[in-house]
Design a protein around this motif. Structure first.
Motif, PDB file in Angstrom:
ATOM      1  N   GLY A  49       0.837  -1.193   0.000  1.00  0.00           N
ATOM      2  CA  GLY A  49       0.000   0.000   0.000  1.00  0.00           C
ATOM      3  C   GLY A  49       0.868   1.238   0.000  1.00  0.00           C
ATOM      4  N   LEU A  50       0.277   2.347   0.357  1.00  0.00           N
ATOM      5  CA  LEU A  50       0.993   3.627   0.356  1.00  0.00           C
ATOM      6  C   LEU A  50       2.171   3.626   1.329  1.00  0.00           C
ATOM      7  CD1 LEU A  50       1.101   6.544  -0.649  1.00  0.00           C
ATOM      8  CD2 LEU A  50      -0.400   7.149   1.234  1.00  0.00           C
ATOM      9  N   LEU A  51       1.976   3.093   2.520  1.00  0.00           N
ATOM     10  CA  LEU A  51       3.048   3.108   3.521  1.00  0.00           C
ATOM     11  C   LEU A  51       4.222   2.208   3.147  1.00  0.00           C
ATOM     12  CD1 LEU A  51       1.093   3.147   6.900  1.00  0.00           C
ATOM     13  CD2 LEU A  51       2.290   5.025   5.781  1.00  0.00           C
ATOM     14  N   THR A  52       3.993   1.272   2.265  1.00  0.00           N
ATOM     15  CA  THR A  52       5.072   0.386   1.838  1.00  0.00           C
ATOM     16  C   THR A  52       6.146   1.156   1.084  1.00  0.00           C
ATOM     17  OG1 THR A  52       3.454  -1.380   1.636  1.00  0.00           O
ATOM     18  CG2 THR A  52       5.573  -1.740   0.592  1.00  0.00           C
ATOM     19  N   PHE A  53       5.739   2.188   0.380  1.00  0.00           N
ATOM     20  CA  PHE A  53       6.673   2.957  -0.436  1.00  0.00           C
ATOM     21  C   PHE A  53       7.095   4.267   0.225  1.00  0.00           C
ATOM     22  CE2 PHE A  53       4.094   0.298  -3.219  1.00  0.00           C
ATOM     23  CZ  PHE A  53       5.102  -0.462  -3.787  1.00  0.00           C
ATOM     24  N   LEU A  54       6.800   4.422   1.492  1.00  0.00           N
ATOM     25  CA  LEU A  54       7.139   5.623   2.246  1.00  0.00           C
ATOM     26  C   LEU A  54       8.641   5.934   2.255  1.00  0.00           C
ATOM     27  CD1 LEU A  54       5.839   7.853   3.957  1.00  0.00           C
ATOM     28  CD2 LEU A  54       6.187   6.406   5.947  1.00  0.00           C
ATOM     29  N   PRO A  55       9.533   4.956   2.394  1.00  0.00           N
ATOM     30  CA  PRO A  55      10.958   5.279   2.400  1.00  0.00           C
ATOM     31  C   PRO A  55      11.447   5.932   1.101  1.00  0.00           C
ATOM     32  CG  PRO A  55      10.638   3.093   3.263  1.00  0.00           C
ATOM     33  CD  PRO A  55       9.316   3.554   2.728  1.00  0.00           C
ATOM     34  N   LEU A  56      10.771   5.670  -0.001  1.00  0.00           N
ATOM     35  CA  LEU A  56      11.182   6.273  -1.264  1.00  0.00           C
ATOM     36  C   LEU A  56      11.030   7.788  -1.266  1.00  0.00           C
ATOM     37  CD1 LEU A  56       9.717   3.708  -3.802  1.00  0.00           C
ATOM     38  CD2 LEU A  56      12.081   3.932  -3.016  1.00  0.00           C
ATOM     39  N   ILE A  57      10.158   8.298  -0.411  1.00  0.00           N
ATOM     40  CA  ILE A  57       9.964   9.741  -0.311  1.00  0.00           C
ATOM     41  C   ILE A  57      11.176  10.392   0.356  1.00  0.00           C
ATOM     42  CG2 ILE A  57       8.539  11.534   0.769  1.00  0.00           C
ATOM     43  CD1 ILE A  57       6.174   9.600   0.462  1.00  0.00           C
ATOM     44  N   TYR A  58      11.817   9.687   1.273  1.00  0.00           N
ATOM     45  CA  TYR A  58      12.933  10.260   2.021  1.00  0.00           C
ATOM     46  C   TYR A  58      14.269  10.144   1.288  1.00  0.00           C
ATOM     47  CZ  TYR A  58      15.750  11.708   5.956  1.00  0.00           C
ATOM     48  OH  TYR A  58      16.615  12.387   6.748  1.00  0.00           O
ATOM     49  N   VAL A  59      14.369   9.301   0.297  1.00  0.00           N
ATOM     50  CA  VAL A  59      15.637   9.100  -0.413  1.00  0.00           C
ATOM     51  C   VAL A  59      16.187  10.404  -1.012  1.00  0.00           C
ATOM     52  CG1 VAL A  59      16.706   7.934  -2.383  1.00  0.00           C
ATOM     53  CG2 VAL A  59      15.301   6.643  -0.787  1.00  0.00           C
ATOM     54  N   PRO A  60      15.388  11.225  -1.706  1.00  0.00           N
ATOM     55  CA  PRO A  60      15.948  12.476  -2.244  1.00  0.00           C
ATOM     56  C   PRO A  60      16.428  13.445  -1.165  1.00  0.00           C
ATOM     57  CG  PRO A  60      13.836  12.005  -3.270  1.00  0.00           C
ATOM     58  CD  PRO A  60      14.021  11.021  -2.160  1.00  0.00           C
ATOM     59  N   ILE A  61      15.753  13.452  -0.034  1.00  0.00           N
ATOM     60  CA  ILE A  61      16.165  14.326   1.067  1.00  0.00           C
ATOM     61  C   ILE A  61      17.514  13.883   1.620  1.00  0.00           C
ATOM     62  CG2 ILE A  61      15.564  15.107   3.402  1.00  0.00           C
ATOM     63  CD1 ILE A  61      12.601  14.715   2.543  1.00  0.00           C
ATOM     64  N   ALA A  62      17.673  12.582   1.824  1.00  0.00           N
ATOM     65  CA  ALA A  62      18.940  12.055   2.320  1.00  0.00           C
ATOM     66  C   ALA A  62      20.061  12.273   1.308  1.00  0.00           C
ATOM     67  CB  ALA A  62      18.799  10.573   2.649  1.00  0.00           C
ATOM     68  N   ALA A  63      19.760  12.146   0.028  1.00  0.00           N
ATOM     69  CA  ALA A  63      20.773  12.373  -1.009  1.00  0.00           C
ATOM     70  C   ALA A  63      21.219  13.835  -1.018  1.00  0.00           C
ATOM     71  CB  ALA A  63      20.223  11.976  -2.371  1.00  0.00           C
ATOM     72  N   LYS A  64      20.279  14.747  -0.853  1.00  0.00           N
ATOM     73  CA  LYS A  64      20.618  16.175  -0.804  1.00  0.00           C
ATOM     74  C   LYS A  64      21.508  16.478   0.404  1.00  0.00           C
ATOM     75  CE  LYS A  64      18.453  20.706  -0.648  1.00  0.00           C
ATOM     76  NZ  LYS A  64      17.193  21.445  -0.525  1.00  0.00           N
ATOM     77  N   ASN A  65      21.183  15.862   1.551  1.00  0.00           N
ATOM     78  CA  ASN A  65      21.997  16.043   2.749  1.00  0.00           C
ATOM     79  C   ASN A  65      23.420  15.517   2.541  1.00  0.00           C
ATOM     80  OD1 ASN A  65      19.835  17.173   4.078  1.00  0.00           O
ATOM     81  ND2 ASN A  65      19.312  15.297   5.180  1.00  0.00           N
ATOM     82  N   LYS A  66      23.525  14.371   1.878  1.00  0.00           N
ATOM     83  CA  LYS A  66      24.841  13.770   1.637  1.00  0.00           C
ATOM     84  C   LYS A  66      25.682  14.649   0.717  1.00  0.00           C
ATOM     85  CE  LYS A  66      27.077   9.461   0.527  1.00  0.00           C
ATOM     86  NZ  LYS A  66      26.911   8.046   0.271  1.00  0.00           N
ATOM     87  N   ILE A  67      25.068  15.220  -0.301  1.00  0.00           N
ATOM     88  CA  ILE A  67      25.789  16.107  -1.223  1.00  0.00           C
ATOM     89  C   ILE A  67      26.273  17.344  -0.476  1.00  0.00           C
ATOM     90  CG2 ILE A  67      25.499  17.629  -3.214  1.00  0.00           C
ATOM     91  CD1 ILE A  67      23.603  15.470  -4.350  1.00  0.00           C
ATOM     92  N   ARG A  68      25.423  17.901   0.380  1.00  0.00           N
ATOM     93  CA  ARG A  68      25.810  19.085   1.155  1.00  0.00           C
ATOM     94  C   ARG A  68      26.966  18.743   2.108  1.00  0.00           C
ATOM     95  NH1 ARG A  68      24.327  24.099   3.034  1.00  0.00           N
ATOM     96  NH2 ARG A  68      24.558  24.441   5.270  1.00  0.00           N
ATOM     97  N   ASN A  69      26.911  17.577   2.741  1.00  0.00           N
ATOM     98  CA  ASN A  69      27.985  17.178   3.659  1.00  0.00           C
ATOM     99  C   ASN A  69      29.309  17.029   2.929  1.00  0.00           C
ATOM    100  OD1 ASN A  69      26.141  17.160   5.736  1.00  0.00           O
ATOM    101  ND2 ASN A  69      25.902  14.946   5.745  1.00  0.00           N
ATOM    102  N   LYS A  70      29.280  16.447   1.742  1.00  0.00           N
ATOM    103  CA  LYS A  70      30.514  16.301   0.965  1.00  0.00           C
ATOM    104  C   LYS A  70      31.077  17.659   0.573  1.00  0.00           C
ATOM    105  CE  LYS A  70      30.059  11.700  -0.911  1.00  0.00           C
ATOM    106  NZ  LYS A  70      30.160  10.862  -2.091  1.00  0.00           N
TER     107      LYS A  70
END
Length: 82
Positions: A49-70
């Motif tokens: 269902g919808l909650l099954t794919f919830l982690p996919l919403i956070y992936v771009p946010i985490a990627a942006k954070n990782k780029i900023r940290n680098k």
């Protein structure tokens, strides 16, 4: 309020950002782990269902954070602050 560009930060502000990197990585991992747990629980309990794919919403946010940290690490190394 807009965040300052990393290149415009003073040396002290840049060092403060560098100190926050480890904490931010831990927060990202904890949030992502929690979301994975919610997705697995949801998939087992209710099927896909919808909650099954919830982690996919956070992936771009985490990627942006990782780029900023680098970028922060690169600027600290470039300026020779550590």
């Amino acid at each position: 309020m807009k965040q300052k560009e990393l290149a415009d930060l003073t040396n002290e502000e840049l060092l403060q950002e560098a100190k926050k990197i480890k904490t931010n990585n831990i927060y990202d991992a904890a949030i992502f782990g929690f979301l994975i747990g919610v997705a697995v629980y949801s998939a087992v309990r209710n099927g896909f269902g919808l909650l099954t794919f919830l982690p996919l919403i956070y992936v771009p946010i985490a990627a942006k954070n990782k780029i900023r940290n680098k970028e922060v690490e690169r600027l600290v190394k470039e300026k020779g602050l550590k």
